[in-house]
Design a protein around this motif. Structure first.
Motif, mmCIF file in Angstrom:
data_model
loop_
_atom_site.group_PDB
_atom_site.id
_atom_site.type_symbol
_atom_site.label_atom_id
_atom_site.label_comp_id
_atom_site.label_asym_id
_atom_site.label_seq_id
_atom_site.Cartn_x
_atom_site.Cartn_y
_atom_site.Cartn_z
ATOM 1 N N MET A 30 2.468 2.071 -3.443
ATOM 2 C CA MET A 30 1.624 2.403 -4.323
ATOM 3 C C MET A 30 1.648 3.992 -4.500
ATOM 4 O O MET A 30 1.409 4.741 -5.593
ATOM 5 C CB MET A 30 0.156 2.039 -4.010
ATOM 6 C CG MET A 30 0.154 0.627 -4.604
ATOM 7 S SD MET A 30 -1.630 0.180 -4.805
ATOM 8 C CE MET A 30 -2.015 -0.007 -2.871
ATOM 9 N N TYR A 31 1.796 4.751 -3.242
ATOM 10 C CA TYR A 31 2.158 6.142 -3.248
ATOM 11 C C TYR A 31 3.111 6.682 -3.622
ATOM 12 O O TYR A 31 3.197 7.890 -3.867
ATOM 13 C CB TYR A 31 1.638 6.814 -1.586
ATOM 14 C CG TYR A 31 0.269 6.605 -1.184
ATOM 15 C CD1 TYR A 31 -0.647 7.417 -1.405
ATOM 16 C CD2 TYR A 31 -0.100 5.310 -0.546
ATOM 17 C CE1 TYR A 31 -1.942 7.320 -1.028
ATOM 18 C CE2 TYR A 31 -1.368 5.015 -0.252
ATOM 19 C CZ TYR A 31 -2.502 5.853 -0.407
ATOM 20 O OH TYR A 31 -3.626 6.029 -0.124
ATOM 21 N N ILE A 88 0.684 -1.211 0.041
ATOM 22 C CA ILE A 88 0.138 0.001 0.038
ATOM 23 C C ILE A 88 0.739 1.276 0.151
ATOM 24 O O ILE A 88 0.702 2.154 -0.599
ATOM 25 C CB ILE A 88 -1.002 0.149 1.186
ATOM 26 C CG1 ILE A 88 -1.970 -1.028 0.925
ATOM 27 C CG2 ILE A 88 -1.767 1.270 1.356
ATOM 28 C CD1 ILE A 88 -2.792 -1.451 2.252
ATOM 29 N N SER A 98 4.326 5.454 -6.540
ATOM 30 C CA SER A 98 3.812 5.358 -8.208
ATOM 31 C C SER A 98 3.081 6.444 -8.770
ATOM 32 O O SER A 98 3.023 7.745 -7.852
ATOM 33 C CB SER A 98 3.284 4.075 -8.282
ATOM 34 O OG SER A 98 1.881 4.339 -7.761
ATOM 35 N N GLN A 106 -4.755 2.570 -5.938
ATOM 36 C CA GLN A 106 -4.415 2.643 -4.456
ATOM 37 C C GLN A 106 -5.462 2.217 -3.702
ATOM 38 O O GLN A 106 -5.508 1.593 -2.642
ATOM 39 C CB GLN A 106 -3.879 3.927 -4.026
ATOM 40 C CG GLN A 106 -2.586 4.398 -4.786
ATOM 41 C CD GLN A 106 -2.202 5.675 -4.706
ATOM 42 O OE1 GLN A 106 -2.993 6.594 -4.518
ATOM 43 N NE2 GLN A 106 -0.960 5.901 -5.082
ATOM 44 N N LEU A 107 -6.644 2.963 -3.755
ATOM 45 C CA LEU A 107 -8.119 2.863 -2.855
ATOM 46 C C LEU A 107 -8.406 1.594 -2.984
ATOM 47 O O LEU A 107 -9.128 0.746 -2.232
ATOM 48 C CB LEU A 107 -8.819 4.008 -3.354
ATOM 49 C CG LEU A 107 -8.540 5.437 -2.738
ATOM 50 C CD1 LEU A 107 -9.514 6.301 -3.301
ATOM 51 C CD2 LEU A 107 -8.502 5.213 -1.165
ATOM 52 N N GLU A 108 -8.497 1.041 -4.465
ATOM 53 C CA GLU A 108 -9.000 -0.355 -4.703
ATOM 54 C C GLU A 108 -8.037 -1.399 -3.899
ATOM 55 O O GLU A 108 -8.610 -2.428 -3.200
ATOM 56 C CB GLU A 108 -8.865 -0.711 -6.128
ATOM 57 C CG GLU A 108 -10.238 0.095 -6.763
ATOM 58 C CD GLU A 108 -9.911 -0.089 -8.160
ATOM 59 O OE1 GLU A 108 -8.682 -0.522 -8.881
ATOM 60 O OE2 GLU A 108 -10.946 0.097 -9.053
ATOM 61 N N LYS A 109 -6.748 -1.383 -3.903
ATOM 62 C CA LYS A 109 -6.018 -2.246 -3.214
ATOM 63 C C LYS A 109 -6.302 -2.069 -1.610
ATOM 64 O O LYS A 109 -6.446 -3.007 -0.904
ATOM 65 C CB LYS A 109 -4.627 -1.940 -3.383
ATOM 66 C CG LYS A 109 -3.272 -2.670 -2.767
ATOM 67 C CD LYS A 109 -3.431 -4.191 -3.058
ATOM 68 C CE LYS A 109 -2.140 -4.741 -2.345
ATOM 69 N NZ LYS A 109 -1.990 -6.071 -2.789
ATOM 70 N N ARG A 115 0.449 8.987 -9.299
ATOM 71 C CA ARG A 115 -0.727 9.591 -8.368
ATOM 72 C C ARG A 115 -2.038 9.181 -8.835
ATOM 73 O O ARG A 115 -3.099 9.939 -8.412
ATOM 74 C CB ARG A 115 -0.620 11.051 -8.031
ATOM 75 C CG ARG A 115 0.448 11.614 -7.111
ATOM 76 C CD ARG A 115 0.114 11.043 -5.758
ATOM 77 N NE ARG A 115 1.065 11.392 -5.058
ATOM 78 C CZ ARG A 115 1.336 10.809 -3.754
ATOM 79 N NH1 ARG A 115 0.589 9.881 -3.165
ATOM 80 N NH2 ARG A 115 2.639 11.302 -3.051
ATOM 81 N N ASP A 116 -2.359 7.961 -9.317
ATOM 82 C CA ASP A 116 -3.733 7.626 -9.555
ATOM 83 C C ASP A 116 -4.169 6.977 -8.260
ATOM 84 O O ASP A 116 -3.738 5.741 -8.070
ATOM 85 C CB ASP A 116 -3.680 6.592 -10.920
ATOM 86 C CG ASP A 116 -4.915 6.223 -11.200
ATOM 87 O OD1 ASP A 116 -5.165 5.328 -12.063
ATOM 88 O OD2 ASP A 116 -6.060 6.734 -10.627
ATOM 89 N N THR A 117 -5.147 7.487 -7.808
ATOM 90 C CA THR A 117 -5.495 7.212 -6.409
ATOM 91 C C THR A 117 -6.393 5.856 -6.660
ATOM 92 O O THR A 117 -6.688 5.120 -5.518
ATOM 93 C CB THR A 117 -6.300 8.066 -5.650
ATOM 94 O OG1 THR A 117 -7.309 8.541 -6.438
ATOM 95 C CG2 THR A 117 -5.056 9.188 -5.154
ATOM 96 N N VAL A 118 -7.080 5.841 -7.808
ATOM 97 C CA VAL A 118 -8.115 4.764 -7.941
ATOM 98 C C VAL A 118 -7.390 3.188 -7.636
ATOM 99 O O VAL A 118 -7.985 2.286 -6.752
ATOM 100 C CB VAL A 118 -8.734 4.680 -9.200
ATOM 101 C CG1 VAL A 118 -9.751 3.266 -9.474
ATOM 102 C CG2 VAL A 118 -9.596 5.879 -9.310
#
Length: 147
Positions: free
Chosen positions: A72-73, A69, A75, A82-85, A77-80
């Motif tokens: 991912m931050y 997690i 990488s 990140q939030l899905e994971k 900045r596509d938060t979709v």
């Protein structure tokens, strides 16, 4: 103005951790301190990652899940994703906790039932002892078979 930095001892004291634990988090790839000779120099980013790692542990996530997690931050900045994971990890962890809670509740109900039976048996035993003590000498009591 230079960015704020921290030594391993400062972080250990602040977060009530051992320096060994912090080095372990470093080995796991959760922290990436710079080096000043032999000394580790942790950045504000490392401190934030340590804070989030400890929060993830309190939530019951593994260090690998926490690292995934956190990474991912770093990488784009596509938060979709990140939030899905994050939601996927939390959802599976919640399901595991709910299963453990159901098992604990069943165990607790069983313990309560044994306590109830034990108390009833204790009351009977105490009454029998009292009846024996209160009976006049030579007199039969309900719990004795001989005089």
């Amino acid at each position: 103005m230079p960015a704020q930095t921290f030594t391993i001892s400062q972080l250990a004291k602040e977060f009530d951790l051992t320096t060994r634990a912090i080095r372990f988090y470093e080995d796991m790839g959760l922290l990436s301190p710079e080096r000043a000779g032999l000394q580790r120099v942790y950045s504000a980013r490392d401190r934030a990652r340590l804070t989030l790692t400890l929060r993830a542990k309190r939530l019951g996530l593994t260090l690998v899940e926490a690292k995934d997690i956190l990474d991912m931050y770093d990488s784009p900045r596509d938060t979709v994703p990140q939030l899905e994971k994050f939601l996927g990890v939390l959802g599976s962890h919640r399901a595991q906790l709910e299963a453990q809670l159901a098992e604990l509740q069943a165990n607790l109900a069983e313990v309560r039932e044994h306590e109830k039976k034990g108390r009833a048996t204790l009351v009977k035993a105490q009454k029998a002892v009292k009846a024996t003590k209160d009976a006049p000498a030579g007199e039969c009591t309900p719990d004795t078979t001989t005089h």
